[in-house]
Enzyme design. Structure first.
Site, PDB file in Angstrom:
ATOM      1  N   HIS A 179       0.814  -1.222   0.000  1.00 45.88           N
ATOM      2  CA  HIS A 179       0.000   0.000   0.000  1.00 45.88           C
ATOM      3  C   HIS A 179       0.848   1.274   0.000  1.00 45.88           C
ATOM      4  O   HIS A 179       0.306   2.372  -0.130  1.00 45.88           O
ATOM      5  CB  HIS A 179      -0.948   0.008   1.206  1.00 45.88           C
ATOM      6  CG  HIS A 179      -0.242   0.053   2.536  1.00 45.88           C
ATOM      7  ND1 HIS A 179       0.086   1.235   3.152  1.00 45.88           N
ATOM      8  CD2 HIS A 179       0.202  -0.933   3.349  1.00 45.88           C
ATOM      9  CE1 HIS A 179       0.696   0.966   4.300  1.00 45.88           C
ATOM     10  NE2 HIS A 179       0.784  -0.336   4.428  1.00 45.88           N
ATOM     11  N   LYS A 220      -0.693 -15.264  11.145  1.00 43.95           N
ATOM     12  CA  LYS A 220      -0.903 -16.134  12.306  1.00 43.95           C
ATOM     13  C   LYS A 220      -1.572 -15.337  13.410  1.00 43.95           C
ATOM     14  O   LYS A 220      -0.919 -14.590  14.137  1.00 43.95           O
ATOM     15  CB  LYS A 220       0.430 -16.717  12.777  1.00 43.95           C
ATOM     16  CG  LYS A 220       1.115 -17.585  11.718  1.00 43.95           C
ATOM     17  CD  LYS A 220       2.510 -18.026  12.138  1.00 43.95           C
ATOM     18  CE  LYS A 220       3.158 -18.870  11.050  1.00 43.95           C
ATOM     19  NZ  LYS A 220       4.544 -19.270  11.383  1.00 43.95           N
ATOM     20  N   SER A 248       9.078 -20.644  10.336  1.00 44.71           N
ATOM     21  CA  SER A 248       9.656 -20.030   9.134  1.00 44.71           C
ATOM     22  C   SER A 248       9.875 -18.539   9.331  1.00 44.71           C
ATOM     23  O   SER A 248       8.913 -17.769   9.271  1.00 44.71           O
ATOM     24  CB  SER A 248       8.709 -20.254   7.944  1.00 44.71           C
ATOM     25  OG  SER A 248       7.376 -19.927   8.309  1.00 44.71           O
ATOM     26  N   LYS A 276       1.148 -19.748  19.452  1.00 45.12           N
ATOM     27  CA  LYS A 276       2.578 -19.794  19.769  1.00 45.12           C
ATOM     28  C   LYS A 276       3.147 -18.395  19.945  1.00 45.12           C
ATOM     29  O   LYS A 276       4.154 -18.198  20.640  1.00 45.12           O
ATOM     30  CB  LYS A 276       3.356 -20.594  18.731  1.00 45.12           C
ATOM     31  CG  LYS A 276       3.210 -20.121  17.293  1.00 45.12           C
ATOM     32  CD  LYS A 276       4.196 -19.044  16.895  1.00 45.12           C
ATOM     33  CE  LYS A 276       3.943 -18.576  15.480  1.00 45.12           C
ATOM     34  NZ  LYS A 276       4.859 -17.494  15.051  1.00 45.12           N
ATOM     35  N   ASP A 322       6.931 -24.579  15.307  1.00 46.81           N
ATOM     36  CA  ASP A 322       6.783 -23.130  15.269  1.00 46.81           C
ATOM     37  C   ASP A 322       7.036 -22.517  16.639  1.00 46.81           C
ATOM     38  O   ASP A 322       7.587 -21.418  16.762  1.00 46.81           O
ATOM     39  CB  ASP A 322       5.367 -22.775  14.795  1.00 46.81           C
ATOM     40  CG  ASP A 322       5.328 -21.479  14.013  1.00 46.81           C
ATOM     41  OD1 ASP A 322       6.355 -20.780  13.959  1.00 46.81           O
ATOM     42  OD2 ASP A 322       4.271 -21.153  13.447  1.00 46.81           O
ATOM     43  N   ARG A 342       9.813 -11.321  16.109  1.00 41.00           N
ATOM     44  CA  ARG A 342       9.416 -10.011  16.632  1.00 41.00           C
ATOM     45  C   ARG A 342       8.618 -10.161  17.929  1.00 41.00           C
ATOM     46  O   ARG A 342       8.632  -9.264  18.774  1.00 41.00           O
ATOM     47  CB  ARG A 342       8.633  -9.242  15.576  1.00 41.00           C
ATOM     48  CG  ARG A 342       7.288  -9.808  15.209  1.00 41.00           C
ATOM     49  CD  ARG A 342       6.646  -9.081  14.040  1.00 41.00           C
ATOM     50  NE  ARG A 342       7.348  -9.342  12.792  1.00 41.00           N
ATOM     51  CZ  ARG A 342       6.880  -8.983  11.603  1.00 41.00           C
ATOM     52  NH1 ARG A 342       5.723  -8.359  11.514  1.00 41.00           N
ATOM     53  NH2 ARG A 342       7.552  -9.255  10.503  1.00 41.00           N
ATOM     54  N   ASN A 343       7.916 -11.303  18.109  1.00 43.47           N
ATOM     55  CA  ASN A 343       7.191 -11.523  19.365  1.00 43.47           C
ATOM     56  C   ASN A 343       8.166 -11.730  20.517  1.00 43.47           C
ATOM     57  O   ASN A 343       7.990 -11.174  21.597  1.00 43.47           O
ATOM     58  CB  ASN A 343       6.245 -12.716  19.220  1.00 43.47           C
ATOM     59  CG  ASN A 343       5.074 -12.412  18.319  1.00 43.47           C
ATOM     60  OD1 ASN A 343       4.115 -11.763  18.719  1.00 43.47           O
ATOM     61  ND2 ASN A 343       5.152 -12.873  17.073  1.00 43.47           N
ATOM     62  N   GLU A 403       2.030  -9.670  16.289  1.00 43.07           N
ATOM     63  CA  GLU A 403       0.741 -10.359  16.289  1.00 43.07           C
ATOM     64  C   GLU A 403       0.369 -10.911  17.672  1.00 43.07           C
ATOM     65  O   GLU A 403      -0.810 -11.015  18.005  1.00 43.07           O
ATOM     66  CB  GLU A 403       0.764 -11.516  15.275  1.00 43.07           C
ATOM     67  CG  GLU A 403       0.788 -11.081  13.817  1.00 43.07           C
ATOM     68  CD  GLU A 403      -0.575 -10.651  13.287  1.00 43.07           C
ATOM     69  OE1 GLU A 403      -1.497 -10.455  14.100  1.00 43.07           O
ATOM     70  OE2 GLU A 403      -0.693 -10.486  12.058  1.00 43.07           O
TER      71      GLU A 403
END
Length: 343
Positions: A32, A106, A139, A192, A245, A256-257, A282
């Site tokens: 975008h 996810k 991944s 997860k 995962d 990033r989590n 997320e």
């Protein structure tokens, strides 16, 4: 060769576009932000999300949403979960023939508590939707873009559709397995992220590998407990979209989590963390959904509940982790017995 559209020019969408391009397909990569698309077309790079990676020539950046959806049979949905409804609403106004949608995000939508495949089926008219397929597994985009060996799972209610997507993506570096358990695959991939946030917090607090191993193990039991009650196959949670995962997301600096949790454990507040990350985390949104699902199904999810208190009720991370470690003792195999009985 097929023409495939990837919606979302972030790190994961771009990495999957590379996989498809490596397999000889022509890929339209929609984003975008026009300046990002201009960079992709002019330099064959996406430095913001995948620095140093050169994109194949058969990836075409597109900023016009309508143009990106012309003459395609397969659409890869690689936008954050909070944007999925809006993207689908725009999409159904444009496409004229049925498409297969592959979603690779996810998450679970808070309040509605819908999985992403359910949102797609709700928002897309039947006459415009051939199949819905989930592509999920351990991944990291950074490694996929560098052609490091990666294994993922393709899942759908229609196994022929899952196999079709398997054929589109599979190559010597990107291995794709199939699994008919779309509920378990989506639940494992989403929840997860909650455990990864918590693992980052324990690392940020300096609690070490022993504590993190305990957290990952109990986190898997928590995911399987809820996922099984929701209709997932318990065996799915011992596979790529479960323990696989979970391991990669809880232990890698690419996650990033994990990074967001690590900052929380070091004393930063949530607003500071999200601003510092610069990308969608997320697990924050999914923690709210996971907490709501635990209440809905009356399932014990102590890690999710502790993290919810940290994120949304202002509880100190150390206080929450210490409270988790002090929980009433129980038998380790009790969870497994209960999960199998629920089946």
């Amino acid at each position: 060769m097929e023409q495939i559209t990837v919606l979302g020019a972030g790190s994961w969408g771009t990495a999957l576009a590379i996989v498809l391009a490596d397999n000889g397909h022509h890929v339209k990569l929609w984003g975008h932000r026009p300046e990002l698309i201009e960079e992709i077309n002019a330099t064959k790079k996406n430095e913001k999300y995948l620095p140093g990676v050169v994109l194949p020539s058969n990836i075409e950046g597109v900023s016009n949403f309508k143009e990106s959806l012309m003459d395609v049979n397969t659409v890869v949905l690689a936008v954050p979960t909070k944007a999925i409804r809006d993207v689908l609403k725009d999409m159904r106004q444009i496409i004229k023939k049925p498409v297969t949608i592959v979603h690779v995000s996810k998450g679970i939508e808070p309040d509605s508590l819908l999985r992403i495949s359910e949102i797609i089926e709700l928002e897309m008219p039947e006459e415009l939707l051939t199949d819905v397929v989930v592509l999920s597994g351990p991944s990291h985009a950074e490694e996929v873009s560098q052609r490091h060996i990666t294994t993922v799972t393709s899942s759908s209610k229609n196994m022929k559709a899952a196999e079709y997507i398997q054929d589109l993506f599979i190559n010597q570096n990107f291995r794709v397995y199939t699994n008919p358990d779309i509920i378990g695959v989506e639940i494992g991939g989403a929840l997860k992220n909650i455990i990864a946030l918590a693992a980052g917090i324990t690392d940020g607090l300096g609690y070490g590998d022993n504590a993190k191993a305990a957290l990952i193990t109990r986190g898997l039991a928590e995911i399987a407990r809820l996922g099984s009650i929701m209709g997932g196959n318990p065996l799915t949670f011992s596979g790529l979209t479960g323990i696989g995962d979970l391991i990669v997301t809880c232990t890698s600096v690419h996650s990033r989590n994990w990074r967001a949790g690590n900052l929380l454990g070091k004393g930063h507040n949530l607003d500071e963390v999200l601003q510092n990350m610069g990308m969608v985390v997320e697990g924050v949104r999914t923690t709210k959904a996971g907490y709501q699902l635990a209440k809905k199904y009356n399932v014990k999810m102590p890690i999710t509940e502790a993290l919810y208190d940290v994120l949304f009720n202002g509880k100190a991370p150390k206080e929450s982790v210490d409270a988790l470690m002090a929980r009433v003792k129980t038998h380790e195999m009790e969870d497994l017995v209960n999960i199998m009985e629920n089946r």
